[in-house]
Every structure is written in C-alpha cells, then in structure tokens.
Scaffold this motif. Structure first.
Motif, PDB file in Angstrom:
ATOM      1  N   ILE A  51      28.584  47.326  52.324  1.00 34.62           N
ATOM      2  CA  ILE A  51      27.666  48.016  51.413  1.00 34.62           C
ATOM      3  C   ILE A  51      28.532  48.824  50.448  1.00 34.62           C
ATOM      4  O   ILE A  51      29.708  49.073  50.729  1.00 34.62           O
ATOM      5  CB  ILE A  51      26.673  48.941  52.153  1.00 34.62           C
ATOM      6  CG1 ILE A  51      27.428  49.997  52.971  1.00 34.62           C
ATOM      7  CG2 ILE A  51      25.738  48.145  53.049  1.00 34.62           C
ATOM      8  CD1 ILE A  51      26.530  51.086  53.520  1.00 34.62           C
ATOM      9  N   GLY A  52      27.972  49.221  49.317  1.00 36.39           N
ATOM     10  CA  GLY A  52      28.782  49.972  48.366  1.00 36.39           C
ATOM     11  C   GLY A  52      27.946  50.508  47.222  1.00 36.39           C
ATOM     12  O   GLY A  52      26.729  50.279  47.156  1.00 36.39           O
ATOM     13  N   ALA A  76      20.729  31.120  47.015  1.00 38.59           N
ATOM     14  CA  ALA A  76      20.911  32.254  47.945  1.00 38.59           C
ATOM     15  C   ALA A  76      22.395  32.565  48.126  1.00 38.59           C
ATOM     16  O   ALA A  76      22.812  33.738  48.063  1.00 38.59           O
ATOM     17  CB  ALA A  76      20.268  31.936  49.284  1.00 38.59           C
ATOM     18  N   ALA A  77      23.216  31.521  48.326  1.00 41.69           N
ATOM     19  CA  ALA A  77      24.654  31.745  48.532  1.00 41.69           C
ATOM     20  C   ALA A  77      25.312  32.258  47.256  1.00 41.69           C
ATOM     21  O   ALA A  77      26.195  33.130  47.302  1.00 41.69           O
ATOM     22  CB  ALA A  77      25.321  30.446  48.982  1.00 41.69           C
ATOM     23  N   VAL A  78      24.886  31.726  46.119  1.00 38.98           N
ATOM     24  CA  VAL A  78      25.489  32.139  44.845  1.00 38.98           C
ATOM     25  C   VAL A  78      25.136  33.599  44.545  1.00 38.98           C
ATOM     26  O   VAL A  78      26.003  34.394  44.163  1.00 38.98           O
ATOM     27  CB  VAL A  78      25.020  31.193  43.705  1.00 38.98           C
ATOM     28  CG1 VAL A  78      25.386  31.762  42.342  1.00 38.98           C
ATOM     29  CG2 VAL A  78      25.633  29.809  43.893  1.00 38.98           C
ATOM     30  N   VAL A  79      23.878  33.960  44.748  1.00 31.93           N
ATOM     31  CA  VAL A  79      23.472  35.354  44.482  1.00 31.93           C
ATOM     32  C   VAL A  79      24.181  36.304  45.447  1.00 31.93           C
ATOM     33  O   VAL A  79      24.622  37.386  45.065  1.00 31.93           O
ATOM     34  CB  VAL A  79      21.931  35.498  44.571  1.00 31.93           C
ATOM     35  CG1 VAL A  79      21.519  36.963  44.575  1.00 31.93           C
ATOM     36  CG2 VAL A  79      21.273  34.785  43.402  1.00 31.93           C
ATOM     37  N   ARG A  80      24.345  35.880  46.711  1.00 29.56           N
ATOM     38  CA  ARG A  80      25.055  36.729  47.669  1.00 29.56           C
ATOM     39  C   ARG A  80      26.495  36.954  47.199  1.00 29.56           C
ATOM     40  O   ARG A  80      27.022  38.061  47.266  1.00 29.56           O
ATOM     41  CB  ARG A  80      25.027  36.078  49.064  1.00 29.56           C
ATOM     42  CG  ARG A  80      25.808  36.783  50.147  1.00 29.56           C
ATOM     43  CD  ARG A  80      25.511  38.258  50.298  1.00 29.56           C
ATOM     44  NE  ARG A  80      24.079  38.567  50.303  1.00 29.56           N
ATOM     45  CZ  ARG A  80      23.556  39.706  49.864  1.00 29.56           C
ATOM     46  NH1 ARG A  80      24.335  40.664  49.397  1.00 29.56           N
ATOM     47  NH2 ARG A  80      22.256  39.909  49.881  1.00 29.56           N
ATOM     48  N   SER A  81      27.123  35.872  46.708  1.00 29.10           N
ATOM     49  CA  SER A  81      28.498  36.020  46.224  1.00 29.10           C
ATOM     50  C   SER A  81      28.548  36.916  44.995  1.00 29.10           C
ATOM     51  O   SER A  81      29.465  37.726  44.840  1.00 29.10           O
ATOM     52  CB  SER A  81      29.084  34.643  45.890  1.00 29.10           C
ATOM     53  OG  SER A  81      29.369  33.961  47.081  1.00 29.10           O
ATOM     54  N   ALA A  82      27.565  36.768  44.108  1.00 29.77           N
ATOM     55  CA  ALA A  82      27.530  37.627  42.923  1.00 29.77           C
ATOM     56  C   ALA A  82      27.350  39.086  43.338  1.00 29.77           C
ATOM     57  O   ALA A  82      28.011  39.990  42.799  1.00 29.77           O
ATOM     58  CB  ALA A  82      26.389  37.193  42.002  1.00 29.77           C
ATOM     59  N   LEU A  83      26.477  39.325  44.316  1.00 36.47           N
ATOM     60  CA  LEU A  83      26.264  40.694  44.793  1.00 36.47           C
ATOM     61  C   LEU A  83      27.534  41.242  45.449  1.00 36.47           C
ATOM     62  O   LEU A  83      27.867  42.426  45.311  1.00 36.47           O
ATOM     63  CB  LEU A  83      25.103  40.728  45.789  1.00 36.47           C
ATOM     64  CG  LEU A  83      23.699  40.627  45.160  1.00 36.47           C
ATOM     65  CD1 LEU A  83      22.659  40.240  46.209  1.00 36.47           C
ATOM     66  CD2 LEU A  83      23.309  41.952  44.495  1.00 36.47           C
ATOM     67  N   ALA A  84      28.268  40.374  46.155  1.00 39.69           N
ATOM     68  CA  ALA A  84      29.526  40.820  46.769  1.00 39.69           C
ATOM     69  C   ALA A  84      30.540  41.184  45.686  1.00 39.69           C
ATOM     70  O   ALA A  84      31.246  42.193  45.782  1.00 39.69           O
ATOM     71  CB  ALA A  84      30.080  39.725  47.676  1.00 39.69           C
ATOM     72  N   LEU A  85      30.601  40.361  44.629  1.00 42.62           N
ATOM     73  CA  LEU A  85      31.522  40.665  43.521  1.00 42.62           C
ATOM     74  C   LEU A  85      31.142  41.988  42.861  1.00 42.62           C
ATOM     75  O   LEU A  85      32.005  42.788  42.499  1.00 42.62           O
ATOM     76  CB  LEU A  85      31.463  39.569  42.464  1.00 42.62           C
ATOM     77  CG  LEU A  85      32.247  38.287  42.721  1.00 42.62           C
ATOM     78  CD1 LEU A  85      32.212  37.412  41.484  1.00 42.62           C
ATOM     79  CD2 LEU A  85      33.684  38.592  43.086  1.00 42.62           C
ATOM     80  N   LYS A  86      29.840  42.187  42.689  1.00 41.35           N
ATOM     81  CA  LYS A  86      29.383  43.430  42.058  1.00 41.35           C
ATOM     82  C   LYS A  86      29.772  44.629  42.925  1.00 41.35           C
ATOM     83  O   LYS A  86      30.130  45.687  42.406  1.00 41.35           O
ATOM     84  CB  LYS A  86      27.862  43.362  41.871  1.00 41.35           C
ATOM     85  CG  LYS A  86      27.264  44.522  41.119  1.00 41.35           C
ATOM     86  CD  LYS A  86      27.678  44.564  39.655  1.00 41.35           C
ATOM     87  CE  LYS A  86      26.948  45.680  38.897  1.00 41.35           C
ATOM     88  NZ  LYS A  86      27.532  45.887  37.559  1.00 41.35           N
TER      89      LYS A  86
END
Lengths: 158, 610
Positions: free
Chosen positions: B12-13, B229-239
């Motif tokens: 989380i961040g 779902a996987a792409v958005v999760r990765s985008a959220l992780a990058l953010k």
C-alpha cells in the motif's frame, strides 16, 4: 519619520533572521516547532498553503512585535543590544508561558489534551512550554527570540 | 527465521512511501517519509531487530486477501473458528483540497468483525532508523502513543487499549463482536503541531475517499483487452512506486531482498534507474497515462541536467546523484541473506545501455508532445555525441554485475538505438534551431550496425550473443526486435529466440537473465519472460503462442497480482526486491504488444501501439 523607517527596516530584518533561525532549527532536527504552519492553519486546512500563509502572518506579527520592542527602547530612552536581548527573553517567556498554553482555546483547528482530536480540531497542542513539539523547543524558542531582540536593539541604535 | 515470505506481501502507499503487509496482517516494511527513507518497520529483513505492526486474530485463522477492485486499498480476511475479522489497510490519499487537515504521512488500519466474536491481537513494535535507534513509545493520553526520533514524531492512535510490551513497543487484545470495528492511525511528521486525525467514522470516511481517488485514477486506463485486471493491477503498482512530487518511479519499494536465498546479491532498489525510464514511459503512454509518462521523463531531464553528457545509473526521487552504499550489520537479512545494504554503489558504474533508454524516453516525449525546449534538445544531442564517442567502450552492462567491464552486445545495441532515435527525430524536424551532427551520427550508426551484425552474431550457435565475439546468450537480446534493430520474424531473430529458450528457459516460459544466473542458482528474471511474449507477438511466434506465454507469466504473480524482481523456478515464488516496477512494466508492455498484434491480425498494416 526616520524612526519609523528604522523600525520598518530593522524590524523586518530581525524578523527574517528569527524566521530563518526557527526554520533552521527544524531542519537541524532540534525541534518540530513550525510557527508558520501553526499560524497558517488558523486560516486554512490545506497544509501546503498553511505554510505559505503562515509565513506571511509570521512576518507580519514579527513587524508588530518589533514595534513593541521599539516602544520599549523609546520608553527606556535608548536602544542597545542587551536591552533588545532582555526584551527578547520577556517575549520568549510570554510566548512559552502564556501564548502556547492557551493556544488550544484560541486556535480553531487545535485539539486539547483533555479531549483529543475531533473532525475539526486535529492539530497537536503544544503542551507545557511547547514540549510536545520536542524537548529542545523552549531553548530554541528562547535563543531565537533573544537573537531577534539583540539584533533589533543593535541595529535600531545605529 | 523470517516472518513471512516475499511472495506473501502486498503493498500500500500514498505516492511518497510504501508499506508491505503480510498475509498474517503484519506491516513488515515501512520507510518514512520517502521510499528511500530509513525504515520504521523492517521485519522483512530481521524479525527481531526490524520491527513490525501486526493486527490479527488470537489463535489460528485462514487468511485470504485482495485489493478492493481498482484500488490500492488492501483487505485481509481472517476466518477463525469463532468468527471473521476483516482488516482494511491503506495510506489515505485525496483528490484535490479537503476541508480538514491531512497528516504528513499516515498508515490507516481498520478492523471489522464480520461474523461471530473474535479476539483481536495488536502488536506494535516500531524500530526507527532500520532498527538502530533505541527509543521508547510514550503514552500521550488522548494524543496517542508517541515515539520521537531524529526530529520526527510517530504517533499511534488506537481504539484498543494498549500497554507497553516487554522488549519495547506496545501490545493489546480486544474482543470484537459482529458489526464492531476499531481503527488504528499511525502518523509521522516533522512539523509541530502534528496533525492527528480522529478515528471512528472519520477514518472510514477517509477509506471511502481513498477508494474513490484510486478508482478514478484506474478508470483512466484505456487498455480494454482480455487481461484488464492484471494490467490495471500493474498500473496501480507502478503508481504506488511513483514519487508524486517529482514523477520519478523507484525500481522497487525495498532494499536487500535476496536474488539467491542466503546469498550476498542484496541490493537497494529504492531509487530511480535511468534505464527504466523508456520502458516505463512507454507503458504509461500505452495505457493513456500521459501525465505520469511526461512527469517521469521530465524528472529524467532534470536529474540528468547536472551530470550530462554523463548519466548516473540512477538518481534518487528528487533527481540527486547518490553514490554511497552502507552495510547494516545489525540486521540478519531476509532468510539470513546478508549483508543488508542501503544505498547502491552501482551508481557510478558505466552502463551504456542507459543512454539509449534515456534518449528513447526523451524521444517519446518529444514525438508526442514536442514540449522539449531548445536546451533540452541540445542536451539530447550532447548525449548522442557522448554515445557516438563511447559506444565501443567495455561497460558493466544492463545487469550491473560487480565483476568488471565487457563489450556487451546490449549496450552497443542501445547506443545504436540512441543514434537511430535522434536521427529519426531530426527527420521529423524536432531539432529546429539546434545543430545536430547528422552526418557524424549516421556514420557511427552504420558502424554500430555493421559491428553488431558481424561481431555480436555467433555463426556456430546461430544466435546473437551477450558479448562481442562471445558464445553465451542473454535474454536482453530479445529486445533487438523491440528496438527495431531486427525484425522479430527474421531468421536471425527466430534462431536467437530458439537458442535463448534452449539455454535460459527455467521452466514453463520463465527465463534466466543469462547463463551466469543459471550457474549461480538465481531465480528466473521477471521481465525476461514478458520480453519473450513481446517477441512472439511481434512475429517470432503466432498470436496464440504469445497469448499462451503471457497467461503462463500471469500465473507467477502472487495472490494480489504482484511480482518481485525474480521468480524461483522451484517454487514459483518471488525473489529479490518487491514489488518490482520493471516486471510490472513488462507485463503492461507485453499486454499492449498482444493487443497490437491482435489489431494487426484484424487490420493488417495498422500500427496500434508504439
């Protein structure tokens, strides 16, 4: 007229030094006391803007307080570095012993130690002598105000 | 002993810092006030000395967890015999200005008893400065439990009675019945007065605002393929790994998580690698996050301004060149992997591939927005000049080993790409008013092309090789197609792909970086498997083969969709720093490549994403 100009110039210069010393002591981790932030949160809940507005308010209040110093010099009949330093001690004592303890009652966003934070009042109260903001807060406040007074007294007599 | 596996963590961040939370409900990693700040909790690196903050049921319980859809708000559900507890973890963020004050940093944890009657246990063991500081948590009454260190106040406010625990820290237990909830707010500030948010409904309101803010950001993602779902999760992780004030993206949230369990390859990744800029910018642009892409490239332009035409290997989140490295001998390391390091001495290495990536990132910005001013364009030309003069020099290369310099194929390939991008920008008229040594660049580019075709190709192996005149392959050679140096369906590329698979495949599409990793027992490198998907999608295989390879890579994410730097071929679990931005960039890029390939199949000749 010349007296007014001297007050304005040297009062402002001394206030800048005081502001710089307080900010520097926070950067040096001597205290967390951030007077511009405390003053700025009187007028806004935005923490970035609070620091900006608070800086303005601090410079303004510095000018007002320097007026009291100048009044003290006039009453004494002379200005000197040691007299300025003495008024600085009184000023710091007033801030630490009178202003900070009553701050939770005056500041619209400050919590009290008895009731704790609420939706609106979330700011940590300063506590006795501002010790909640760090153990060195009283010493830093005293030294900064004495330097303010010494500078103003020395410069005003020029 | 270590408290939880790397793979068992979620992140989380709040755009400044990040926390890793284990499946058992323990915050095992938290650095404040920034990603590269000293840790408050570092149980990941030493269960005793590191410190942690655990919330969970007393006694055994089955834990399942996930992020609330399209957010970085984590929910862990503990099912015990007596009932069900749900812990919601987040660092509050808000869109725009709020009517209330916001703490400088905050970790908010809310616990609800969903069913039955469950006894909640709280263990709070803060250990500032990577566990080096000896400090006491003091009772501040209504102002919470206070810990002061190095000018910072860490205040914990809780709706559960806590008491000092033996060995420092706090502990407490409370029985929650169905429908009851309690909140915990841990804040950090170096400002006095501190902002101390109230708990209860005010905490839940902030959970709602944070969920709303993340969902509004995720909704901007314009990827509409089958792996959303996987792409958005990765985008959220990058953010989450993006430092909001500067736009810089750190390579990972952690330091010293090992590439080999018990090994010494434990590095600090809480900085921003120049190399990652092009990959990351391309991924952000591809998903429609123009602001994030431009912010990262702008950070790169500012960071490299003082060191140009030399580039640091990485800079910190503010763009400062950081070279120091320190060993923390008091920390036992993850699974005994020592030393634990903070700072990274690789900063001063020569990694020529960084120049290609930097110029490619700047070229993307110039091509898309043309917002580069004349000084920035001149800097690009100076970088090109440096590349033109240095491209033949041996360097440490993309994998930054500390074993000396060699003539790396990938470094020279990146140098070729740097000049190629500059010359193409020149053809587009981007360098108006800026002098570019076009003929000189063309001549050097041609020499590079010739050298790579002649000396980086091993006729005996029928493959490109990792060093000029060498006989080993490297997964980075898969990027030759990505850089437009070789067509993915060319005979040489097909043959190189086969050789890489033959020598570097760990299992089921997982690829080691190079042959040294195979010998040293490292894990498979996360992004390499995704690079292979890209090559397949571009023509080295069919779309169906690429799609299948992509699905296999997706299976190596942990239960909340996150990847570490490496993947253990034995267990399929994450190794190395976590979560790793580059692996998530690889996932996004290969998903976009698949979409482009799908579009090409349906409408040949149309370029969808570059």
């Amino acid at each position: 007229m010349i007296g007014l100009l001297r007050w304005a110039v040297w009062g402002f210069a001394s206030t800048l030094v005081l502001t710089g010393m307080l900010a520097g002591s926070q950067q040096l981790r001597l205290t967390r006391f951030n007077l511009p932030f405390l003053l700025g949160t009187l007028v806004t809940a935005d923490r970035d803007r609070a620091k900006l507005y608070g800086l303005g308010l601090h410079l303004l209040s510095g000018m007002l307080f320097s007026g009291l110093y100048v009044a003290a010099f006039a009453a004494w009949g002379q200005a000197s570095w040691w007299l300025g330093g003495l008024v600085g001690v009184l000023h710091a004592g007033f801030v630490l012993l009178v202003v900070l303890p009553v701050l939770p009652a005056l500041h619209p966003r400050m919590a009290s130690e008895s009731q704790g934070p609420t939706d609106v009042r979330q700011l940590e109260p300063p506590g006795l002598l501002g010790l909640n903001y760090g153990a060195r807060t009283p010493v830093v406040t005293l030294i900064a105000h004495v330097v303010f007074g010494v500078l103003l007294g020395a410069l005003y007599q020029l | 002993m270590y408290p939880a596996r790397i793979h068992d963590h979620a992140i989380i961040g709040d755009g400044h810092s990040a926390a890793l939370i284990s499946r058992a409900g323990a915050v095992n990693w938290l650095c404040w006030p920034r990603f590269d700040g000293p840790s408050l909790f570092a149980a990941l690196l030493d269960a005793e000395a590191g410190g942690a903050f655990r919330l969970g049921p007393v006694g055994p319980a089955r834990a399942t967890r996930g992020y609330l859809p399209d957010t970085n708000v984590l929910q862990t559900r503990f099912e015990a015999d007596e009932g069900v507890l749900v812990v919601t973890d987040l660092m509050p963020i808000h869109e725009g200005h709020t009517p209330w004050l916001m703490p400088e940093r905050e970790l908010l944890r809310c616990v609800v008893c969903e069913r039955g009657e469950v006894r909640l246990e709280v263990r709070y063991e803060p250990r500032p400065d990577y566990g080096r500081a000896r400090t006491l948590v003091k009772d501040g009454g209504t102002l919470g439990w206070r810990l002061e260190h190095a000018g910072w106040l860490y205040a914990l406010r809780a709706e559960v009675p806590l008491r000092p625990a033996p060995g420092g820290g706090l502990q407490g237990q409370v029985t929650l019945r169905a429908g009851q909830c309690v909140c915990f707010s841990l804040t950090a500030t170096d400002d006095g007065p501190a902002v101390l948010p109230p708990l209860g409904r005010f905490s839940w309101a902030r959970v709602g605002h944070t969920v709303e803010a993340w969902r509004s950001w995720a909704a901007q993602c314009r990827y509409a393929g089958p792996h959303r779902a996987a792409v958005v999760r990765s985008a959220l992780a990058l953010k989450l790994l993006t430092f909001a004030p500067s736009g810089a993206v750190v390579a990972a949230a952690t330091t010293s998580l090992p590439e080999v369990l018990g090994g010494q390859d434990n590095w600090d990744y809480r900085f921003c690698w120049v190399r990652d800029a092009a990959f990351t910018a391309r991924a952000f642009y591809g998903l429609g996050y123009e602001a994030e892409a431009e912010a990262f490239v702008s950070w790169l332009l500012r960071a490299s301004w003082l060191t140009q035409p030399r580039l640091g290997v990485f800079y910190d989140v503010y763009g400062r060149f950081r070279t120091g490295e320190e060993v923390l001998p008091h920390l036992g390391g993850y699974a005994g992997s020592r030393p634990v390091r903070v700072g990274n001495a690789a900063a001063t290495q020569l990694q020529l591939d960084s120049y290609g990536e930097a110029i490619d990132a700047m070229a993307q910005l110039a091509r898309r927005s043309r917002r580069l001013d004349r000084d920035e364009l001149r800097m690009m030309v100076r970088l090109g000049g440096y590349v033109a003069s240095m491209w033949e020099a041996p360097d440490e290369g993309i994998w930054e080993p500390r074993s000396g310099r060699r003539a790396h194929t990938f470094s020279q390939l990146s140098c070729w790409m740097a000049l190629d991008r500059l010359l193409k920008l020149h053809e587009l008229g981007v360098f108006r008013g800026v002098k570019v040594p076009v003929e000189g660049f063309r001549t050097v580019r041609a020499r590079m092309w010739e050298t790579l075709h002649r000396r980086a190709w091993n006729e005996r192996l029928r493959s490109y090789v990792s060093t000029l005149g060498g006989d080993e392959v490297d997964a980075d050679l898969l990027l030759m197609a990505w850089y437009d140096f070789e067509d993915a369906s060319s005979e040489r590329m097909l043959s190189t792909h086969r050789r890489i698979l033959e020598r570097l495949e760990a299992r089921d599409g997982l690829l080691y970086r190079n042959e040294a990793d195979v010998l040293e027992g490292e894990g498979a490198f996360g992004i390499c498997g995704f690079w292979r998907v890209g090559v397949l999608a571009r023509g080295a295989g069919g779309l169906d083969e690429a799609e299948a390879a992509f699905r296999r890579q997706l299976a190596y994410a942990n239960d909340v969709g996150l990847y570490a730097e490496e993947i253990s071929p034995k267990t399929g679990e994450g190794l190395g720093n976590f979560p790793q931005a580059l692996t998530h960039v690889g996932l996004i890029s290969s998903a976009l490549e698949l979409e482009a390939a799908r579009a090409r199949r349906e409408a040949p000749g149309v370029e969808v994403w570059r």
